[in-house]
Scaffold this active site. Sequence first.
Site, PDB file in Angstrom:
ATOM      1  N   CYS A 114       0.821  -1.219   0.000  1.00 12.04           N
ATOM      2  CA  CYS A 114       0.000   0.000   0.000  1.00 12.04           C
ATOM      3  C   CYS A 114       0.854   1.267   0.000  1.00 12.04           C
ATOM      4  CB  CYS A 114      -0.926   0.009   1.201  1.00 12.04           C
ATOM      5  SG  CYS A 114      -1.990  -1.430   1.280  1.00 12.04           S
ATOM      6  N   HIS A 254      -3.715   7.118   3.494  1.00  9.27           N
ATOM      7  CA  HIS A 254      -4.046   5.816   2.911  1.00  9.27           C
ATOM      8  C   HIS A 254      -5.460   5.438   3.345  1.00  9.27           C
ATOM      9  CE1 HIS A 254      -3.955   1.825   1.533  1.00  9.27           C
ATOM     10  NE2 HIS A 254      -3.613   1.243   2.659  1.00  9.27           N
ATOM     11  N   ASN A 284      -9.975  -0.406   0.595  1.00 10.29           N
ATOM     12  CA  ASN A 284      -8.523  -0.223   0.528  1.00 10.29           C
ATOM     13  C   ASN A 284      -8.030  -0.743  -0.823  1.00 10.29           C
ATOM     14  OD1 ASN A 284      -5.759  -0.438   0.756  1.00 10.29           O
ATOM     15  ND2 ASN A 284      -5.777  -1.344   2.802  1.00 10.29           N
TER      16      ASN A 284
HETATM   17  O1  UT7 Z   1      -3.002  -1.230   4.007  1.00 16.01           O
HETATM   18  C1  UT7 Z   1      -3.022  -1.805   5.268  1.00 16.01           C
HETATM   19  C2  UT7 Z   1      -4.062  -2.846   5.214  1.00 16.01           C
HETATM   20  N1  UT7 Z   1      -4.598  -3.309   6.435  1.00 16.01           N
HETATM   21  C3  UT7 Z   1      -5.187  -2.543   7.380  1.00 16.01           C
HETATM   22  O2  UT7 Z   1      -5.215  -1.345   7.394  1.00 16.01           O
HETATM   23  C4  UT7 Z   1      -5.872  -3.341   8.477  1.00 16.01           C
HETATM   24  C5  UT7 Z   1      -5.827  -2.663   9.827  1.00 16.01           C
HETATM   25  N2  UT7 Z   1      -6.732  -3.330  10.720  1.00 16.01           N
HETATM   26  C6  UT7 Z   1      -8.065  -3.115  10.699  1.00 16.01           C
HETATM   27  O3  UT7 Z   1      -8.544  -2.334   9.908  1.00 16.01           O
HETATM   28  C7  UT7 Z   1      -8.919  -3.835  11.714  1.00 16.01           C
HETATM   29  O4  UT7 Z   1      -8.082  -4.529  12.626  1.00 16.01           O
HETATM   30  C8  UT7 Z   1      -9.931  -4.833  11.076  1.00 16.01           C
HETATM   31  C9  UT7 Z   1     -11.014  -4.062  10.338  1.00 16.01           C
HETATM   32  C10 UT7 Z   1      -9.243  -5.777  10.139  1.00 16.01           C
HETATM   33  C11 UT7 Z   1     -10.616  -5.650  12.187  1.00 16.01           C
HETATM   34  O5  UT7 Z   1     -11.262  -4.771  13.101  1.00 16.01           O
HETATM   35  P1  UT7 Z   1     -11.026  -4.948  14.667  1.00 16.01           P
HETATM   36  O6  UT7 Z   1     -11.870  -3.958  15.336  1.00 16.01           O
HETATM   37  O7  UT7 Z   1      -9.538  -4.889  14.918  1.00 16.01           O
HETATM   38  O8  UT7 Z   1     -11.592  -6.389  14.921  1.00 16.01           O
HETATM   39  P2  UT7 Z   1     -10.866  -7.623  15.602  1.00 16.01           P
HETATM   40  O9  UT7 Z   1      -9.859  -8.231  14.699  1.00 16.01           O
HETATM   41  O10 UT7 Z   1     -10.456  -7.252  17.001  1.00 16.01           O
HETATM   42  O11 UT7 Z   1     -12.083  -8.629  15.723  1.00 16.01           O
HETATM   43  C12 UT7 Z   1     -13.203  -8.362  16.579  1.00 16.01           C
HETATM   44  C13 UT7 Z   1     -14.252  -9.421  16.320  1.00 16.01           C
HETATM   45  C14 UT7 Z   1     -13.688 -10.839  16.301  1.00 16.01           C
HETATM   46  O12 UT7 Z   1     -14.665 -11.687  16.871  1.00 16.01           O
HETATM   47  P3  UT7 Z   1     -14.537 -12.170  18.404  1.00 16.01           P
HETATM   48  O13 UT7 Z   1     -13.230 -12.899  18.468  1.00 16.01           O
HETATM   49  O14 UT7 Z   1     -14.557 -10.924  19.220  1.00 16.01           O
HETATM   50  O15 UT7 Z   1     -15.744 -13.031  18.567  1.00 16.01           O
HETATM   51  C15 UT7 Z   1     -13.572 -11.146  14.845  1.00 16.01           C
HETATM   52  O16 UT7 Z   1     -13.640 -12.535  14.569  1.00 16.01           O
HETATM   53  O17 UT7 Z   1     -14.827  -9.213  15.031  1.00 16.01           O
HETATM   54  C16 UT7 Z   1     -14.773 -10.422  14.283  1.00 16.01           C
HETATM   55  N3  UT7 Z   1     -14.683 -10.109  12.871  1.00 16.01           N
HETATM   56  C17 UT7 Z   1     -15.752  -9.882  12.111  1.00 16.01           C
HETATM   57  N4  UT7 Z   1     -17.065  -9.905  12.393  1.00 16.01           N
HETATM   58  C18 UT7 Z   1     -17.921  -9.635  11.386  1.00 16.01           C
HETATM   59  C19 UT7 Z   1     -13.558  -9.960  12.105  1.00 16.01           C
HETATM   60  N5  UT7 Z   1     -13.902  -9.656  10.843  1.00 16.01           N
HETATM   61  C20 UT7 Z   1     -15.256  -9.604  10.813  1.00 16.01           C
HETATM   62  C21 UT7 Z   1     -16.200  -9.327   9.828  1.00 16.01           C
HETATM   63  N6  UT7 Z   1     -17.514  -9.344  10.144  1.00 16.01           N
HETATM   64  N7  UT7 Z   1     -15.840  -9.033   8.551  1.00 16.01           N
END
Ligand code: UT7
Length: 347
Positions: A114, A254, A284
């Site tokens: 990215c 970004h 993204n």
């Molecule tokens: O260019 C760089 C590219 N990457 C990025 O910028 C990614 C940076 N990270 C993020 O944007 C965030 O970490 C995410 C959007 C990927 C995830 O959001 P989060 O608030 O950090 O969620 P998390 O990973 O802490 O997950 C929270 C919960 C989990 O469930 P449990 O374990 O609490 O039951 C995940 O399994 O949300 C769940 N989860 C989802 N639920 C519904 C993860 N993805 C999804 C989804 N829909 N798509």
Amino acid sequence: MSKRRAEITGWGKYVPERVLTNAELAQMVDTNDEWIVSRTGIKERRVRSESDNTTSMACAAATEALAVADLKATEIDLIVVANSSPDYLLPAPANFVQHALGATCPAFTIAAGCSGWVYALVTANQFIETGAYNNVLVIGVELISYALDYTDRSTCILFGDAAAAVVLQPTTNGAGVISFELGSDGGQAHHLWVPGGGTVKPVSQDVVDNREHYIRMNGQEVFKFAVRKLSACLSNITQAAGTTVGDLDVIIPHQANLRIIETAARTLDVPMDHFFVNLHKYGNTSAASIPLALVEAIQEGRLKSGDMTGMVAFGSGLSWAGAVVKMGEAISNPKGTPANAAMPVVN
Ligand code: UT7
């Protein structure tokens, strides 16, 4: 007279027609529109249609940028393509793009995830500052949907396909790339990577069965890295440019996650309306993210001659890259118009 620098004199974008909504993703994985919008800000993204490939998307954006700069492909001195989703593993996309555009110049590809397009912008600027080249095309293109695992809800909801391009030409009127910062922290590479398909784990039935040819991401680690780098890099590049983050006319971050941008805005104590955001429409788009936002900021009249913008990207590597760019006369008075864009035939 100011130092010779690279001014943006042409700009163009291409997004595939096919819109992939959150509701459609909810049919494919266990997710929903409310979760995606509240955690990321993304409402929809574009994904390739049958006729799109990395070369064709790059050429569509580049052709528009050349038309705005009123330049012919044969007048380009250098093409730099930022890309991590090539049509073929060898050669890299820049050569295909050069041929398809009908250009006769050198061309190379920068694969920095990215952060790639800002790396490419800064690299291209060096060739212009030294006087080596006059007309440089800098393209960010990503057909990243090909590397997404549409059974992995933590990654497939985030990304989309797009291309955007700028033409850079020399100026001594004070516009151009004023300051920059490039960075790499390869110790965190495994937080955002494709583990299979390279030399360590060549493509095999096992790699495919384990879905290791797709992007894997540790979202929380990337999130923390992104928030830190977005704020720190913006502070560093504005200080180097002799200004402050609050004095930038438009900040182009970004477009990964609205919460990352909001957290950085709070840390820096800069109002959100200073930040240009279009991630709700495209998600993204990796190396295309910053140039796509830049092109839309110009097209929507958010940027005009004399304005100062700060761009900061972060991503796979883990890497980051930022630049302060002053807009020149061409932003308000381009030599050409996108309507003159003549699409080349892509072989
Ligand atoms: O260019 C760089 C590219 N990457 C990025 O910028 C990614 C940076 N990270 C993020 O944007 C965030 O970490 C995410 C959007 C990927 C995830 O959001 P989060 O608030 O950090 O969620 P998390 O990973 O802490 O997950 C929270 C919960 C989990 O469930 P449990 O374990 O609490 O039951 C995940 O399994 O949300 C769940 N989860 C989802 N639920 C519904 C993860 N993805 C999804 C989804 N829909 N798509």
